[in-house]
Design an enzyme around this catalytic site. Structure first.
Site, PDB file in Angstrom:
ATOM      1  CB  THR A 171      52.949  42.127  50.901  1.00  0.00           C
ATOM      2  OG1 THR A 171      52.966  42.841  52.145  1.00  0.00           O
ATOM      3  CG2 THR A 171      51.598  42.328  50.236  1.00  0.00           C
ATOM      4  CB  SER A 185      38.251  31.652  54.090  1.00  0.00           C
ATOM      5  OG  SER A 185      37.805  30.493  54.750  1.00  0.00           O
ATOM      6  CG  ASN A 239      38.166  23.421  53.064  1.00  0.00           C
ATOM      7  OD1 ASN A 239      37.412  22.980  52.206  1.00  0.00           O
ATOM      8  ND2 ASN A 239      37.817  23.527  54.341  1.00  0.00           N
ATOM      9  NE  ARG A 270      49.987  47.531  57.784  1.00  0.00           N
ATOM     10  CZ  ARG A 270      51.093  47.971  57.188  1.00  0.00           C
ATOM     11  NH1 ARG A 270      52.273  47.611  57.672  1.00  0.00           N
ATOM     12  NH2 ARG A 270      51.026  48.753  56.127  1.00  0.00           N
ATOM     13  CG  HIS A 290      53.010  39.211  35.803  1.00  0.00           C
ATOM     14  ND1 HIS A 290      53.516  38.397  34.834  1.00  0.00           N
ATOM     15  CD2 HIS A 290      52.060  38.499  36.452  1.00  0.00           C
ATOM     16  CE1 HIS A 290      52.887  37.223  34.872  1.00  0.00           C
ATOM     17  NE2 HIS A 290      52.005  37.263  35.853  1.00  0.00           N
ATOM     18  CB  ALA A 322      39.278  35.026  56.767  1.00  0.00           C
TER      19      ALA A 322
END
Length: 206
Positions: free
Chosen positions: A167, A144, A87, A182, A117, A162
């Protein structure tokens, strides 16, 4: 390729730090102008859009839908399988490869970033960074405004809710949400009966 460029590529592939100047030899792999053109084609011009997408991406499967606008650092490091739906405002930070399987759906405003970074500002001189590939396996659905961070693999059939920030790897056939993202439950056959309507046979009136 020069030896120093090979050394930089080796560091990039190992997930080690490198600078913008060191990686400048990769500039010809950027597809910025083609992405600009794609984002300004008419939605009805399917042939032109397909041609541009094949020129932009590293590889692209059949029946791919990628709505405009989308954004990519390179474009050439993105590989998409069959039956993909992306989308609007999908962003690929593809300093290294992003590989997306078959039957994947991605909602608006999602960012897939292979690059991060250093925390200490003295290490961020010349935009120093590290990059790790992202893999999204078949039949994944990403909601989303999700952000997927470097080195993540999202397993077969998983659903990412959403607004999540992913991570770590997400196992196959799970629902995962949150910041950080999670796993909240497994996807089971019971989900086959959720929000479904008949797909076979004639429609009847009550």
């Amino acid at each position: 390729m020069l030896d120093r460029d090979r050394d930089v590529l080796t560091r990039i592939r190992q997930g080690l730090l490198y600078t913008e100047s060191e990686a400048s030899f990769q500039a010809p792999l950027r597809r910025s102008d083609l992405i600009f053109d794609y984002n300004r084609t008419r939605p009805s011009d399917a042939e032109r859009r397909r041609s541009l997408l094949e020129a932009i991406l590293g590889s692209v499967g059949a029946r791919t839908v990628l709505l405009s606008p989308f954004h990519a650092g390179f474009g050439s490091n993105v590989h998409i399988g069959d039956d993909f739906f992306g989308n609007v405002n999908l962003t690929f930070v593809d300093d290294v490869e992003i590989r997306i399987g078959d039957g994947v759906m991605i909602a608006p405003g999602v960012t897939l970033t292979t690059t991060g970074h250093p925390v200490h500002p003295d290490l961020r001189v010349d935009f120093r960074r590290f990059s790790e590939p992202i893999v999204i396996e078949d039949k994944v659905w990403i909601g989303s405004n999700v952000v997927v961070l470097p080195g993540v693999r999202i397993g077969y059939g998983a659903v990412v809710g959403a607004g999540s920030v992913v991570t770590h790897d997400i196992p196959a056939m799970t629902v995962a949400v949150g910041v950080p993202c999670r796993v909240v439950r497994q996807i089971t056959d019971e989900d086959l009966n959720t929000r479904t309507a008949p797909v076979e046979g004639p429609r009847t009136n009550a």
